[in-house]
Design an enzyme around this catalytic site. Structure first.
Site, mmCIF file in Angstrom:
data_model
loop_
_atom_site.group_PDB
_atom_site.id
_atom_site.type_symbol
_atom_site.label_atom_id
_atom_site.label_comp_id
_atom_site.label_asym_id
_atom_site.label_seq_id
_atom_site.Cartn_x
_atom_site.Cartn_y
_atom_site.Cartn_z
ATOM 1 C CG ASP A 6 -13.685 -60.052 -25.774
ATOM 2 O OD1 ASP A 6 -14.500 -59.156 -26.029
ATOM 3 O OD2 ASP A 6 -13.699 -61.164 -26.328
ATOM 4 C CG MET A 29 -18.435 -57.544 -28.738
ATOM 5 S SD MET A 29 -17.172 -56.588 -29.573
ATOM 6 C CE MET A 29 -17.741 -56.749 -31.269
ATOM 7 N N GLY A 30 -17.554 -60.595 -25.750
ATOM 8 C CA GLY A 30 -16.924 -61.358 -24.671
ATOM 9 C C GLY A 30 -16.914 -62.825 -25.039
#
Lengths: 436, 436, 436, 436
Positions: free
Chosen positions: B208, B251-252
């Site tokens: 991330d 994602m994140g």
């Protein structure tokens, strides 16, 4: 595939061909110039013989290719291309190659691009066709999707044929799958009823590679390649942690060709589940027990499942259909994910499931090189057939040769992974299925 | 980021350095030979000044690089590498480069690979370390994942330090994110309590890109590149049908860097939703209304959402945590998919949603070239620091320079997309956010 | 780099800025809205300090970004973009992002694409500019090259400024390298002489990454990535046969950044030869002797050479210059190939040389994700500068921040691989250079 | 291809097969279990008929696949794999799949990897075989080249067969091209003379795809894909400047399949030159005149040339042969580059030539997905044949079916691009060849 009545293999034509082809081919072998194909060149359906026994001859396909005499006078001809159904790598290549063959080689006066599938043949939907130019198509083969847009579903044949007549369209090239070719047949019927000299020629399109008499459809190789990338990722994730399970759901509504091929190419898949082979989940010898055994032996497992597999596990949950008339599938990927998790909660193996659902990713890519080639070849042969006045047919690929296949045949037959066939045996031989 | 007390920037060391570095560097500029770095070379934290005002000087970082005098006698030194947490492109590159720098350049006697994260430091888990050889690592940088395996969670520090002592490990290189570096700190504390000369050096790993003082973490560029591929697919799907919506979940968890960067690189994203900016779904000016307006104007829309965005929409549904102590996120992707579908069911726009959830696909790939470079550079500098006896720190990247950052700083700070920063402005400027 | 007289860092402007920027930024931090950048925000040139000594302050760069007040009234402004010199991945991304920022965000009335570099500013060459539209640029970032075309060489400034005036061009964005920016300066001089309010802003373009004050130029990362692919191939070939030598010639006329970075990323290169480090071929300790030793130890070797390396080996053979004024290089790749073959003919090692010359392959690709991002950021900041009436400058990248750099500085300085710097040390540490 | 005497199609076998295959196949269709293949299942050579005329039956190939009875007792069998000649994508896939089929499915006791081609069968070269393990091959299919190494040239058959006997090798799988298969035949002859039960089975390997009875050889698709990448680059360069010419030299010593396929896939090539079609350079209607016409019409041109094309232009310059006995080719790429430059120096067209010579780049890559599949299938079928005691044959691919082809046939026939065939016509139809 069941026996085919030979009369079904006849290719319909609009009428006598009295125009000389403008293409620089010859009719003589050995003169260093490529040859026109004659209608009586036919490709055998059966090519395996037992000892010295001839295979049956009656089942043969007309060979595709340029004809010496054609039906349409190019400079008075308008052709149109329509792309229908789901996206598939190579659609833009098909549009581009058909355009160039029609415009530059045959010299037809206009090539129209119909917008958004059969909607574009229905004026009520309000989408005018594009008149395609060199600049429109020059670079499109490097892009995914279709510049024409697509849609699902058909429209009233009389409305569509009214449009063809109004727009002066002589040739309609229909790029699509089962539903699209059924739609094409409806157009052919209406055209025939009106006795109009309009040629309707199909180019088979199916990401699942499940159209009969089409050994390999364009876009399939690209889809398998991208699917492989996800499987490779699933394997990396699975081996990365103790008792990791990589679970990959791939396209394949009725036919597991993508799952089969991508798994075989990977060489690192332990279980492959496809629509053609029923799934037994629980109990002795069932999938979950075998998965557990694999996990204990190898400390990881990779499972690939086609979206249409295991539908028998969802009794009484069949949903409605989508706009193309395809029944909606239950989500076997999520079911497996849940059932696997439940199974290992009750064991001392702390299995960790990594779920991959690439979905549209594998079909929205530009065509890879191999599909670029195939798209080009199919499109040019469809143009040859159409210019020769053939109709109610599509260009198939059989024994590595391009042939003409009547639409009535294509729409009545299916193509599936053969559970006794070589490819499925290859999958079993490369996986944990045989692991004792 | 808040003001940093300058004393926090001090780097701990195991003791005086009395061994000559075996590396062929010099201490003189201009002799054509690369130079050792001195401990008093420091990189400014603030580098923007207002007019002729000096930025504050007290905030500086020790510069990373090879030291002239080192702490460990190489031929009596054993180093170990451990990879923890989720996979990230470049892990194998880090292992490989650290191995080569330790073994071939410094000439340490042994390099151990700890198996499956901190589990491998706990003998109860039963996983012996590998003694790495040239052959083990030669080709691993071309493969995704980590050859050592990984796991989440920490183990009792005393158990792990017992293991380090028993195995004779002098240097422990911990590759991982926040949780891993907290685990590394616990090991440092126990080592300090025992007054053992064991160096613990971190290499930051976060897909991330959300570790403080690390401008870019390895693997991030690869992840963004693969995320872009999915966004491109979503755009192709969205424009392929009338009123298509491509929805991509990336994602994140707490930071939307992947979504931000991939969207900016795409240039074809209409809405980007990240954890740092709350989502207003319904009502005037809300996301759904703006999406509808975009759809009417452009006939399609592409929406990118980071998995950690909009968690405020799930009040009272917070789940438990995973083994790394991260709270489980609610699925914003599915929520959006549902809410968008509901919204358009009540309108005359027949929106079609294409959902992309690449999940692990973007992190299980081999490092791309850029991440291969970064991994190499980080790993070699971590080795330099460890050989010099530095400990309780990781190698950061700030203003494009490699620096030493104390673990206590890293684990107490966070890094987020700045909603007033240049990159987020770039996203807004490239999307439909500003569309009136 | 030598000391910079601080007065050289002043950025020229066309005049007072009296127009409100149409961009929705604010001047207040903490309001959740991105901020305009003030002219007095400056980025330090020196950011490493020795202990508690401040680095020199006078050397600072104006920070790039949107200004609150701008010079040009958008709806009366015509901007033009010109791409010059050799191809570079990202040119189309730059064109696209500059177009969108100008047209959609600032709302300028027209954006022209100048054809084929400065030729397109010379009516005698007969190439009209394109008036760009959304449709022209929508998908171009996925394609290599430049849709505008390019060319080498400059044209008479008075002719080009006549053209700018005739065409009503207020802003000229010049994308190119050293030669192009020198051409841009000549235009600025002529524009100043005529006292016309025309802004000339540069975007640095160099596949070799050798423009001063530009840490990383767009296209460089893509080039390194493709170069790495060839190096990987050379390694595969070298280890495939007994005593195989993979020899790869890469771009890099005066600066070996591509060779340096690709070799470091590869981790499998034994020797790297760059223009910055003279080559000693024969004799004890010379390249050939060390290559032979490497071959005996490892049974294979990989050698990477930048095209500009070893020019000192071709005394008295300097050729004329090309149209951009660059001296033609002698072919060091072929020289090495020949000399290596000769060397091993006299030994009992049957070395087999596999020669790779990727040439244009590495620069004709579409931008990778990282370069797509960088191109976007550079282009938008160039537009901000131009709209603010700045001129005679380009957008640089320093310490990971975007800054304004006067053209007079850029064209008088150079950027080279530092033979004492960290990256070159990294190469030596990863190769056989240090092998005893 | 000339008529084949049917007796040439007989496959030799070592003797009666008395061992039950351990593979879980059946002999019954319809039981859901894959089937053993019988020796009397044969694939037709001719599959196109004229009207209702049967094609000749006598020309048929034995179908490949697992046999119910095999010759070798697995647990007493040692198999060896040798890879010879130039690299080709998929070699590692072949090694890996053959290993797994032999070891895991048949359960042979040992699988040896012979080092560096036939050198590894000559003890004087000093290279011991590797005894392969799961860990050796697990990830090799993701890497280019061959882990066994390769070499050109053959060795004394009696020496090699001595080695086979000493090492106790029962099965030798020879992966290679024409030269390799001739070497295999020599081994077979010596084995026969000694009346030893050693099976020698070939797997055809040719990057040029020019082995008879092998429709597509592994690695070819990957090579074409990479070649396409260079052609795309050449097109980008050619259109980037006024009157740009992209010239690409591709592999293809005697057969232009790579050039033909990559050009067709590109759809942006104007001229393709292959060994099968003589080149007329100068004069009216010659290549240079047509190139000039193309340049005037399109402002750019892309030319693809196979390395073996136009050798007739180098009268009296034939060189010696390489270690495999292949005559060294003259460099047609450089000749064209020179002649084109000379031609346009005398015209007012300032043509700019961009030369691409990808050479080994296209063959040192890992196999793409399609070649991974093909490699797997070929390798497993070679194992089936060898275990059944077949010898002096290789696994071919004909009409999309795998067959057994006697080595004597393969080494006496050739395969070339048919200048009257469909693919070459496709190239002409897609290029400027037909441009008037």
């Amino acid at each position: 595939m069941d026996r085919l009545p030979p009369e079904q293999l006849k290719i319909d034509a609009l009428g006598p061909r009295q125009v000389d082809s403008p293409l620089p081919f010859s009719t003589v072998s050995g003169d260093g110039v490529g040859n026109f194909v004659r209608d009586d060149e036919r490709v055998l359906h059966e090519i395996v013989c037992q000892g010295d026994q001839h295979p049956a001859l009656e089942l043969t396909f007309q060979r595709a290719g340029p004809r010496e005499k054609i039906f349409f006078q190019p400079d008075r001809t308008t052709a149109a291309i329509v792309t229908c159904g789901g996206l598939c790598p190579g659609l833009n290549n098909v549009i581009r190659a058909a355009y160039y063959e029609l415009r530059n080689n045959y010299g037809v006066s206009r090539v129209l691009g119909i917008r958004h599938g059969y909607r574009g043949l229905n004026p009520a939907c309000g989408q005018q066709p594009l008149e395609l130019t060199d600049r429109d198509v020059e670079e499109i083969h490097k892009l995914g999707g279709t510049i024409l847009g697509t849609s699902r579903g058909s429209h009233e044949p009389s409305v569509m044929v009214d449009f063809l007549e109004t727009a002066g369209i002589d040739i309609l090239i229909c790029v699509g799958g089962d539903g699209t070719q059924r739609g094409a047949r409806a157009i052919v019927d209406e055209v025939s009823r009106r006795k109009r000299p309009i040629s309707v020629v199909g180019i088979p399109k199916t990401i699942d590679n499940d159209i009969a008499f089409v050994e390999r459809s364009f876009g399939f190789d690209t889809a398998v390649e991208k699917a492989l990338e996800h499987i490779t990722g699933a394997h990396v994730e699975a081996v990365g942690v103790p008792y990791g399970i990589g679970l990959v759901k791939l396209m394949g509504r009725h036919a597991g060709f993508i799952a089969t091929n991508a798994s075989l190419a990977s060489g690192q898949v332990d279980f492959v589940l496809i629509p053609e082979v029923p799934i037994c989940l629980a109990g002795q010898g069932g999938f979950l027990e075998r998965l557990e055994r694999c996990l204990k032996t190898r400390q990881h497992a990779v499972v690939v499942v086609a979206e249409g597999a295991g539908q028998e596990l969802f009794a009484d949950q069949q949903d409605a259909c989508d706009a193309s008339g395809n029944p909606r599938l239950q989500d076997i990927g999520l079911l497996l994910k849940t059932r696997i998790a439940e199974h290992f909660q009750s064991t001392d193996l702390k299995a960790k499931i990594k779920y991959f659902d690439p979905s549209y990713h594998i079909r929205s890519r530009p065509a890879n090189c191999s599909d670029a080639l195939l798209s080009n070849k199919l499109a040019r042969r469809a143009v040859h057939a159409a210019m020769a006045g053939k109709t109610d047919m599509l260009v198939g690929l059989y024994h590595n040769m391009f042939v003409h296949v009547p639409l009535r045949l294509v729409t009545s037959a299916t193509k599936r992974v053969d559970p006794e066939g070589e490819d499925w045996m290859g999958v079993l031989a490369s996986s944990a299925h045989w692991m004792s």
